[in-house]
Enzyme design. Structure first.
Site, PDB file in Angstrom:
ATOM      1  N   HIS A  71       4.633   8.687   8.749  1.00 28.26           N
ATOM      2  CA  HIS A  71       3.733   9.189   8.245  1.00 28.26           C
ATOM      3  C   HIS A  71       3.229   7.854   7.400  1.00 28.26           C
ATOM      4  CE1 HIS A  71       2.108  13.036   6.228  1.00 28.26           C
ATOM      5  NE2 HIS A  71       1.684  11.554   4.994  1.00 28.26           N
ATOM      6  N   GLU A  72       3.699   7.219   6.520  1.00 26.50           N
ATOM      7  CA  GLU A  72       3.006   6.620   5.082  1.00 26.50           C
ATOM      8  C   GLU A  72       2.889   5.436   5.886  1.00 26.50           C
ATOM      9  OE1 GLU A  72       2.845   8.142   2.403  1.00 26.50           O
ATOM     10  OE2 GLU A  72       4.690   9.832   2.301  1.00 26.50           O
ATOM     11  N   HIS A  80      -0.602   6.251   7.007  1.00 26.47           N
ATOM     12  CA  HIS A  80      -1.750   5.948   5.328  1.00 26.47           C
ATOM     13  C   HIS A  80      -2.139   4.586   5.678  1.00 26.47           C
ATOM     14  CE1 HIS A  80      -1.865   9.935   3.760  1.00 26.47           C
ATOM     15  NE2 HIS A  80      -0.187  10.234   3.524  1.00 26.47           N
ATOM     16  N   GLN A 128      -2.495   6.876  -1.497  1.00 25.99           N
ATOM     17  CA  GLN A 128      -3.088   8.745  -1.599  1.00 25.99           C
ATOM     18  C   GLN A 128      -3.157   8.336  -3.629  1.00 25.99           C
ATOM     19  OE1 GLN A 128       0.252   9.406  -0.003  1.00 25.99           O
ATOM     20  NE2 GLN A 128      -0.183  11.681   0.592  1.00 25.99           N
ATOM     21  N   CYS A 130       1.198  17.014   3.751  1.00 25.26           N
ATOM     22  CA  CYS A 130       0.796  15.428   3.300  1.00 25.26           C
ATOM     23  C   CYS A 130       0.107  15.733   1.831  1.00 25.26           C
ATOM     24  CB  CYS A 130      -0.457  15.119   4.001  1.00 25.26           C
ATOM     25  SG  CYS A 130      -1.353  13.541   3.421  1.00 25.26           S
ATOM     26  N   LEU A 131       0.704  15.121   0.840  1.00 22.45           N
ATOM     27  CA  LEU A 131      -0.136  14.879  -0.427  1.00 22.45           C
ATOM     28  C   LEU A 131      -1.202  14.950  -0.170  1.00 22.45           C
ATOM     29  CD1 LEU A 131       2.898  13.744  -2.487  1.00 22.45           C
ATOM     30  CD2 LEU A 131       2.932  16.135  -1.799  1.00 22.45           C
ATOM     31  N   GLY A 170       7.581  11.091  -0.155  1.00 15.26           N
ATOM     32  CA  GLY A 170       6.955   9.611   0.016  1.00 15.26           C
ATOM     33  C   GLY A 170       5.330   9.931  -0.643  1.00 15.26           C
TER      34      GLY A 170
END
Length: 177
Positions: A140-141, A144, A52, A98-99, A47
């Site tokens: 999660h997204e 963000h 991001q 997380c990226l 995702g």
């Protein structure tokens, strides 16, 4: 085919403030979404939120499995997250990463089911219902886009440990040969 953009890392202000609603459902949005998918796949993620890659708009992409192992792929613009009521909510205490905080994972309880309502890139309504990893991804997204990272939900001591480990790993990446 989109262009791979660099993933913004923890500490960048764009990750720590709420994103703006998308108002234009046009070629620019479609190009952004293509770049987001390309960037997510290049980083081996499941995702990715627009902030991001440095774009403070309320849009995310995903490509992951649900609790039954079925794959789901899509985009949600201007998402609104819905979770089961407290009496119906069951938590999944799995690890999360997380990226934007690469290489770090921590157990984080999340609702085991989630629904997101929003729009596709053409402005048509979409509803995504998820279980398992997909439910975690939707939560999660959306976090963000609200200016929160998963580490913000961790107890203070665990958050400090994750950030210290991340800092240590970035020092190792920059060490001279």
């Amino acid at each position: 085919m989109g262009e791979v953009r660099p993933i913004v890392r923890v500490g960048d202000p764009v990750l720590h403030r709420p994103c703006e609603p998308v108002t234009g459902f046009d070629g620019e949005l479609a190009a952004l979404v293509a770049d987001m998918f390309a960037s997510m796949y290049a980083a081996e993620g499941v995702g990715l939120a627009a902030n991001q890659i440095g774009v403070p708009l309320r849009v995310f992409v995903y490509d992951c499995q649900d609790a039954d192992g079925r794959s789901h792929k899509g985009v949600v613009v201007n998402p609104v997250l819905e979770l089961p009521g407290l009496g119906e909510r069951r938590l999944d205490a799995g690890d999360e990463g997380c990226l934007s905080v690469p290489g770090q994972y921590a157990p984080l309880p999340r609702a085991d089911r989630a629904t997101v309502r929003g729009f596709d890139t053409g402005g048509e309504p979409v509803v995504v219902e998820g279980t398992g990893l997909l439910a975690r991804c939707l939560q999660h997204e959306t976090d963000h886009l609200d200016g929160h990272l998963y580490i913000d939900r961790l107890p203070a001591k665990r958050r400090k440990q994750v950030l210290a480990a991340y800092e240590e790993s970035t020092k190792a990446d920059k060490a001279p040969l």
